[in-house]
Design an enzyme around this catalytic site. Structure first.
Site, short mmCIF file in Angstrom:
data_model
loop_
_atom_site.label_atom_id
_atom_site.label_comp_id
_atom_site.label_asym_id
_atom_site.label_seq_id
_atom_site.Cartn_x
_atom_site.Cartn_y
_atom_site.Cartn_z
N SER A 213 0.87 -1.25 0.03
CA SER A 213 -0.09 -0.06 -0.63
C SER A 213 0.40 1.06 0.40
O SER A 213 2.14 1.30 0.68
CB SER A 213 -1.41 0.03 1.28
OG SER A 213 -2.22 0.69 1.26
N GLU A 284 -8.50 -2.92 -6.45
CA GLU A 284 -8.87 -2.66 -5.03
C GLU A 284 -8.37 -1.43 -5.11
O GLU A 284 -8.08 -2.13 -3.58
CB GLU A 284 -8.81 -3.78 -4.14
CG GLU A 284 -9.49 -5.09 -4.38
CD GLU A 284 -9.09 -6.52 -3.67
OE1 GLU A 284 -9.14 -7.67 -3.70
OE2 GLU A 284 -7.77 -6.59 -3.44
N PRO A 285 -8.37 -0.38 -5.23
CA PRO A 285 -8.34 1.03 -5.10
C PRO A 285 -8.95 1.39 -3.35
O PRO A 285 -10.14 1.73 -3.77
CB PRO A 285 -8.29 1.49 -5.96
CG PRO A 285 -9.40 0.92 -6.90
CD PRO A 285 -9.49 -0.44 -6.68
N ARG A 324 -1.86 6.92 12.33
CA ARG A 324 -0.47 6.98 10.89
C ARG A 324 0.92 7.46 11.39
O ARG A 324 1.70 6.37 11.05
CB ARG A 324 -0.95 7.44 9.65
CG ARG A 324 -2.30 6.57 8.98
CD ARG A 324 -2.80 6.61 7.46
NE ARG A 324 -1.68 6.44 6.73
CZ ARG A 324 -0.70 6.64 6.15
NH1 ARG A 324 -0.74 8.33 5.93
NH2 ARG A 324 0.09 5.84 6.04
N TYR A 328 3.74 4.30 11.27
CA TYR A 328 4.61 4.09 10.16
C TYR A 328 4.74 6.15 9.81
O TYR A 328 6.35 5.68 8.51
CB TYR A 328 3.84 4.02 8.56
CG TYR A 328 2.51 3.41 8.54
CD1 TYR A 328 2.22 2.10 9.15
CD2 TYR A 328 1.06 4.23 8.53
CE1 TYR A 328 1.59 1.03 9.09
CE2 TYR A 328 -0.33 3.60 8.92
CZ TYR A 328 0.42 0.89 8.87
OH TYR A 328 -1.39 1.37 9.55
N CYS A 355 -2.12 10.88 26.72
CA CYS A 355 -0.95 10.59 27.34
C CYS A 355 0.02 9.65 26.95
O CYS A 355 0.36 8.55 28.05
CB CYS A 355 -1.81 10.16 28.88
SG CYS A 355 -2.96 10.89 29.29
N TYR A 385 -7.37 5.13 6.41
CA TYR A 385 -7.46 4.96 7.41
C TYR A 385 -7.29 5.56 8.40
O TYR A 385 -5.98 5.66 9.40
CB TYR A 385 -5.85 3.96 6.78
CG TYR A 385 -5.77 3.20 5.67
CD1 TYR A 385 -6.12 2.08 5.65
CD2 TYR A 385 -5.35 3.42 4.79
CE1 TYR A 385 -6.25 1.14 4.86
CE2 TYR A 385 -5.31 2.27 3.11
CZ TYR A 385 -6.05 1.37 3.87
OH TYR A 385 -5.80 0.77 2.85
N1 LLP Z 1 -6.47 -5.47 -0.86
C1 LLP Z 1 -5.82 -5.46 -0.55
C2 LLP Z 1 -6.27 -7.04 -1.01
C3 LLP Z 1 -5.18 -4.95 0.85
O1 LLP Z 1 -4.61 -5.37 1.73
C4 LLP Z 1 -5.17 -3.37 0.65
C5 LLP Z 1 -4.87 -3.08 1.66
C6 LLP Z 1 -6.23 -2.82 -0.26
C7 LLP Z 1 -6.43 -3.49 -1.48
C8 LLP Z 1 -5.99 -1.35 -0.40
O2 LLP Z 1 -4.81 -1.26 -0.27
P1 LLP Z 1 -4.84 1.03 -0.76
O3 LLP Z 1 -5.39 1.19 -2.14
O4 LLP Z 1 -5.61 1.10 -0.07
O5 LLP Z 1 -3.54 1.52 -0.49
N2 LLP Z 1 -3.09 0.90 7.59
C9 LLP Z 1 -2.08 1.28 6.43
C10 LLP Z 1 -2.41 0.78 4.86
C11 LLP Z 1 -2.77 -0.95 5.35
C12 LLP Z 1 -3.78 -1.54 3.99
C13 LLP Z 1 -3.95 -2.80 4.34
N3 LLP Z 1 -4.12 -3.48 2.79
C14 LLP Z 1 -2.04 2.94 5.91
O6 LLP Z 1 -2.46 3.58 6.86
O7 LLP Z 1 -1.13 3.24 5.79
#
Ligand code: LLP
Length: 427
Positions: A213, A284-285, A324, A328, A355, A385
């Site tokens: 991601s 899958e965005p 985040r 990260y 805290c 997120y």
């Molecule tokens: N498909 C699958 C199988 C995934 O695991 C994810 C994200 C997505 C699609 C969507 O990815 P995107 O297009 O949103 O990048 N919490 C982290 C991001 C974790 C992403 C997990 N999987 C952050 O805040 O950067």
């Protein structure tokens, strides 16, 4: 570009303008007024922006392209994405329940997870989701006992193409050393295909891969697509899903590829590798649809000046609505929505109300001069997120979420209350 420049408009939702008071308007609504009306912290989503990005995703890929609901889910969001022709990718029974409650039909839901419970699998099979994305041999064992040869369950197989995406280690998933999916290189992906094909209650519709991601470099996707193609073509399956992961700009000066460019690059790489045009190429965005659609509005509560060291500006949210930075090390801009065009000469540490010292939203935030207690401060690009990873740490209640459009603001998720916190207490 000097760090004291005003916030770049490209980081704001598409309908953003500056009104006659110098305030930020989104969807025809003055955000300073929204903060008064709904309180802070507040997530403000530009509905037009969401629609545009969903439409772009629907055009860039084939039917079956899904919105990754883990990035931001509410009933309103699920029904908006579905109304634009997107499927909904869910990664738990909870996400599936919200999507179904939003009226999304089960055959538009794709169910993910590296450790789906028996109950979750039964739920997905009973409602007849579009695909279950198979992630492990244990899951194959589990699902084998649940499916019915008379009504085969459609599945995709998740594989790891062995690509190291250029992103943070915690959100990288395509490499061999991963908890997700079946390795192509070791042969376990092929073994899984053979097992699934031998099961009468299963219809193997295609292959899925997600390399990570916040991936900025579109060439990582093209590289993964090439590896996937070599595995995929001999199988003669109908669908190849390349997952999500397209990165977005969070900071002044950053540039990211568009969904359209991402789609074109992936499709081009697949075509070059010999994937027939009849194959459905899906994705899958999540982040690329929702991140820049929203800002978070906070109100400044305390300011601590430490001469020769730094100034701490504390707002009424923090790591509970945006974990985040602490997870990260992610960077954000900060700006005063009542003075959007003002230069930002002052450098402060923007912190939350939790805290712990790690509760930092922006370690070195450039802000307009004279920020005072009671002012608003906002962070852009918080639509992905943020709310979805929000917590009740310190029993801080989760913010409200509003959708704005054509001068109207509608509350889609109300602010949590202390009564909500008490709802789980048994004794
Ligand atoms: N498909 C699958 C199988 C995934 O695991 C994810 C994200 C997505 C699609 C969507 O990815 P995107 O297009 O949103 O990048 N919490 C982290 C991001 C974790 C992403 C997990 N999987 C952050 O805040 O950067």
């Amino acid at each position: 570009m000097p760090v004291s420049d005003p916030l770049e408009f490209s980081l704001l939702p598409l309908t953003s303008t500056v009104n006659e008071h110098g305030h930020l308007d989104i969807g025809g609504c003055d955000v300073v007024a929204l903060a008064e009306q709904f309180g802070t912290p507040l997530f403000v989503y530009d509905e037009h922006h969401l629609h545009m990005k969903c439409q772009e995703a629907a055009r860039a890929f084939d039917d079956g392209v899904a919105f990754a609901s883990k990035s931001f889910l509410s009933r309103a969001m699920a029904s908006l994405a579905a109304s634009e022709g997107l499927c909904i990718d869910v990664a738990s029974g909870g996400e599936m329940a919200v999507a179904l409650a939003a009226g999304v039909s089960a055959d538009r839901i794709v169910f993910h997870g590296n450790n789906k419970s028996l109950d979750e699998l039964v739920y997905a099979i009973t409602v007849k989701v579009r695909h279950i994305v198979i992630d492990s041999f244990d899951e194959i064992d589990r699902i084998e006992r649940l499916v019915d040869a008379a009504q085969p369950t459609s599945v995709l197989l998740r594989v790891t193409p062995g690509v190291e995406a250029h992103t943070h280690e915690f959100i990288r998933t395509g490499q061999e050393d991963s908890k997700f999916g079946f390795s192509v290189a070791s042969g376990s992906a092929l073994q899984a295909v053979e097992r699934l094909r031998s099961m009468p209650g299963i219809h193997l519709a295609g292959i899925h891969a997600h390399i990570g991601s916040q991936v900025f470099d579109v060439s990582s996707f093209a590289e993964a697509a090439g590896i996937l193609a070599a595995f995929f073509i001999p199988l003669g399956l109908d669908e190849l899903c390349v997952g999500g992961g397209l990165g977005v700009a969070y900071l002044n000066g950053e540039r990211a590829a568009t969904i359209t460019e991402w789609g074109a690059s992936v499709r081009g790489a697949l075509r070059d590798a010999g994937v027939p045009d009849t194959v459905k190429v899906t994705a899958e965005p999540g982040r690329a649809i929702v991140a820049a659609a929203a800002i978070t509005l906070y109100r400044v509560g305390t300011i601590k000046y430490l001469p020769g060291i730094r100034t701490y500006v504390a707002v009424d949210g923090g790591m509970s609505d945006n974990p985040r930075p602490i997870l990260y090390g992610s960077g954000y801009e900060a700006f005063d929505p009542a003075r959007v065009l003002a230069p930002r000469p002052d450098c402060v540490r923007l912190v939350g109300k939790h805290c712990e010292s790690g509760d930092v939203i922006v370690p070195d935030a450039q802000v307009p001069d004279g920020i005072a207690v009671g002012d608003l401060l906002a962070t852009p690009v918080t639509g992905a997120y943020g709310y979805s990873m929000a917590s009740n740490y310190n029993r801080v209640t989760r913010p409200a979420v509003v959708f704005v459009r054509d001068g109207q603001a509608r509350l889609v998720l109300r602010r949590e209350t202390d009564e909500d916190l008490m709802a789980l207490e048994v004794e």
